[in-house]
Design a protein around this motif. Structure first.
Motif, short mmCIF file in Angstrom:
data_model
loop_
_atom_site.label_atom_id
_atom_site.label_comp_id
_atom_site.label_asym_id
_atom_site.label_seq_id
_atom_site.Cartn_x
_atom_site.Cartn_y
_atom_site.Cartn_z
N SER A 1 51.37 -49.47 -17.83
CA SER A 1 51.74 -48.64 -18.97
C SER A 1 51.96 -49.41 -20.26
N LEU B 1 57.11 -45.23 -20.25
CA LEU B 1 56.50 -44.11 -20.98
C LEU B 1 57.17 -42.76 -20.71
N GLN C 1 58.90 -41.29 -25.43
CA GLN C 1 57.69 -41.10 -26.21
C GLN C 1 57.78 -41.92 -27.51
N LEU D 1 51.74 -48.12 -24.17
CA LEU D 1 53.00 -48.11 -24.92
C LEU D 1 52.86 -48.85 -26.23
#
Length: 322
Positions: free
Chosen positions: A34, A114, A117, A38
């Protein structure tokens, strides 16, 4: 390199780069899948604005290749700074590592999975720029299962009671802080597991900001056992000397009961001319419990002093910095 207790610039010297307006601190543990997304979304959220920024990724001992991804991001963007721990020391020591290296006047903290947001970062920053010391993220439409959200509500209630701060989501790690509000508490951040509660307990002003909350990919790291340990940590960290309070309560209640039953036993003995042996046996037991309660309170005082003296070990050990 051990954990420090004052703000510093890490490996980035003042002459190398001007201090940014915003520092974004991201704590990571095995988030190789992620972290690139990100990074892209965070840069997209902040790049269009007038604020300068830096991204500080703290790798809390990942074993899945997260650091290799961070090395590539750092090589392609000088605004990316990376701290890697020698092993997993925990989220809040990782936050300390980020805070101590942050150079921005506003510091944003977030997890790297994540669920937070990045598109909400500007709203948190604006809330601090409006005059608040802390912009507290409040997760709307929370997607955690009941087994996670229910204990979280209990812990939030405890923290509201012990800090005197009426916010609804102490557990949300997605927040923005004014640098000046964090500095006085930096020596304790990492030792306590609720950084936001710690900063607010020092009198910082706060406003809640609704933030999105996405479902977590994969199993939560917060098992029922870990949530129970967090509740106990709240008691030990934010309830002054809990052993003392429990000991004093036990001693006081037991002593009063022993005194009352003793008086009743004497009156019964005189009035009925019958010695109430079992009753006086109960009085003796309560009297001993009362003494034990006050001894427990005294032990709590000694333990509190010892704890303050021995907590001099480093919060974390840094393996590499970029």
């Amino acid at each position: 390199m051990a954990g420090t207790e004052t703000f510093q610039a890490g490996h980035v010297l003042e002459g190398d780069l001007p201090a940014p307006d915003v520092s974004v601190v991201v704590t990571l543990l095995n988030e190789s899948g992620s972290v690139e997304e990100l990074y892209r979304r965070t840069v997209a959220a902040l790049d269009p604005g007038l604020r300068t920024f830096e991204l500080i990724f703290v790798d809390d001992g990942s074993t899945d290749g997260t650091f290799a991804v961070l090395e590539r991001l750092h090589a392609g963007d000088p605004r990316v700074r990376v701290v890697r721990f020698k092993r997993n020391f925990g989220q809040h020591p990782a936050m300390h590592a980020g805070f101590s290296r942050a150079r921005g006047e506003v510091v944003v903290t977030m997890d790297g999975d994540l669920q937070n947001q990045p598109e909400d970062i500007p709203r948190l920053v604006e809330a601090v720029e409006a005059g608040n010391d802390v912009a507290s993220g409040r997760r709307r439409a929370r997607t955690d299962p009941v087994g996670r959200s229910l204990p979280s509500k209990v812990i939030n209630g405890m923290l509201r009671r012990f800090t005197g701060v009426e916010i609804s989501d102490f557990g949300c790690a997605f927040n923005a802080y004014r640098r000046g509000a964090v500095e006085p508490m930096l020596g304790s951040i990492g030792k306590q597991k609720f950084t936001k509660a710690l900063v607010l307990s020092g009198g910082a002003s706060v406003v809640e900001v609704d933030v999105a909350h996405a479902p977590r990919q994969g199993a939560s790291r917060y098992s029922p056992l870990r949530l129970t340990r967090l509740a106990l940590h709240v008691l030990a960290g934010f309830w002054p000397q809990p052993i003392q309070w429990i000991g004093v309560l036990l001693g006081t209640v037991s002593s009063l009961l022993a005194f009352g039953l003793g008086i009743y036993g004497v009156i019964f003995w005189i009035g009925e001319s019958n010695f109430p042996g079992p009753l006086f046996g109960g009085v003796a037991v309560l009297f001993v419990l009362g003494i034990q309660g006050f001894i427990l309170a005294l032990i709590g005082e000694y333990l509190g002093r010892i704890q303050r003296d021995v907590e001099g070990r480093p919060l974390y050990v840094v393996d590499r910095e970029l």
